[in-house]
Design a protein around this motif. Structure first.
Motif, short mmCIF file in Angstrom:
data_model
loop_
_atom_site.label_atom_id
_atom_site.label_comp_id
_atom_site.label_asym_id
_atom_site.label_seq_id
_atom_site.Cartn_x
_atom_site.Cartn_y
_atom_site.Cartn_z
N PRO A 272 0.82 -1.22 0.00
CA PRO A 272 0.00 0.00 0.00
C PRO A 272 0.85 1.27 0.00
N VAL A 273 0.30 2.31 -0.63
CA VAL A 273 0.93 3.64 -0.63
C VAL A 273 0.50 4.36 0.62
N GLU A 274 1.47 4.72 1.46
CA GLU A 274 1.16 5.39 2.72
C GLU A 274 1.07 6.90 2.55
N ALA A 275 1.88 7.45 1.62
CA ALA A 275 1.91 8.90 1.42
C ALA A 275 2.54 9.20 0.07
N THR A 276 2.33 10.42 -0.39
CA THR A 276 3.03 10.92 -1.58
C THR A 276 3.61 12.29 -1.25
N GLY A 277 4.36 12.83 -2.19
CA GLY A 277 4.92 14.16 -1.99
C GLY A 277 4.12 15.25 -2.69
N ALA A 278 2.83 15.02 -2.90
CA ALA A 278 2.01 15.96 -3.65
C ALA A 278 1.95 17.34 -2.99
N HIS A 279 2.24 17.42 -1.70
CA HIS A 279 2.20 18.71 -0.99
C HIS A 279 3.47 19.51 -1.17
N LEU A 280 4.48 18.91 -1.81
CA LEU A 280 5.76 19.59 -2.00
C LEU A 280 5.84 20.20 -3.39
N PRO A 281 6.61 21.28 -3.57
CA PRO A 281 6.70 21.91 -4.88
C PRO A 281 7.62 21.13 -5.81
N PRO A 282 7.32 21.07 -7.10
CA PRO A 282 8.26 20.48 -8.06
C PRO A 282 9.47 21.39 -8.22
N VAL A 283 10.54 20.83 -8.76
CA VAL A 283 11.73 21.62 -9.02
C VAL A 283 11.45 22.58 -10.18
#
Length: 239
Positions: free
Chosen positions: A12-23
């Motif tokens: 299972p996926v516990e989290a993603t980094g969607a809340h962080l800005p892309p480079v």
């Protein structure tokens, strides 16, 4: 303890980094990367989430990998390999070209360039070394130096099929967008383990060589130490 066998893609996926800005796009260019590595930034690597297995003992084995950033007309890509299924270490996994440091290697850069030439036939003369990221200690007991280099076409690849099953490229912009970074968790009798994953659709690959390179559907499943080192590259470029 014997390391339990598990299928990372099924976890299972516990989290993603969607809340962080892309480079920022301007940093994902040859000039942008050169400038970044010349700055000697004060930045913090990603906190380590892949802990060693309990049976990992003694000093870590010293190794280096080349993180090859291929200069394409449509943007930079990352050249990756899929390791052969019969290897003792990290069999079948997506990796950077690289391996253990030999006594005759002058430094980590020499190791990374030599291994890339041996594994995929990449000529060192086509690689412009930018610098290196902090060493990464894998869960299996390797201390790996990620050496970052721009790969300038034209170049021809020739896989060592005893070690490499496939070579492919993934857009750097995809890998530097934290929305594409997942944390998955493996729970077992003695505890739990977390690691980064970055699945990339096969049908969207910019270029593939070798077995399975022409398949449509499915993913190149980037995970473990390779994904963690890419996450550190993200932290460095986003700082």
């Amino acid at each position: 303890m014997i390391r339990p066998v598990f299928e990372p893609e099924s976890l299972p996926v516990e989290a993603t980094g969607a809340h962080l800005p892309p480079v920022a796009a301007e940093r994902l260019t040859p000039d942008g990367l050169r400038a970044r590595f010349e700055q000697h930034l004060d930045w913090t690597p990603e906190p380590r989430i892949e802990t060693p297995w309990r049976n990992t003992e003694g000093d870590p084995r010293v190794a280096a990998v080349l993180v090859p950033l291929v200069v394409r007309n449509h943007g930079l890509t990352v050249l990756l390999t899929q390791r052969a299924d019969h290897l003792n270490d990290h069999a079948g996994q997506v990796s950077f070209p690289g391996g253990r440091q030999e006594p005759f290697d002058a430094d980590a850069t020499a190791t990374a360039l030599r291994e890339a030439h041996e594994e995929v036939g990449l000529e060192p003369s086509r690689v412009e070394i930018l610098g290196a990221l902090p060493d990464y200690l894998t869960g299996t007991g390797f201390c790996v130096t990620p050496v970052i280099g721009l790969v300038h076409p034209p170049f021809a690849l020739q896989m060592d099929t005893l070690e490499v099953a496939e070579v492919f490229e993934v857009p750097l912009a995809f890998l530097m967008d934290p929305a594409n970074h997942e944390v998955r968790v493996f729970r077992y009798e003695d505890g739990e383990r977390r690691f980064f994953t970055m699945p990339y659709p096969r049908s969207g690959s910019t270029q593939s060589h070798g077995q399975g390179g022409g398949e449509v559907g499915g993913h190149h499943f980037i995970w473990g130490a390779t994904a963690a080192m890419l996450r550190n590259l993200y932290r460095f470029l986003a700082a």
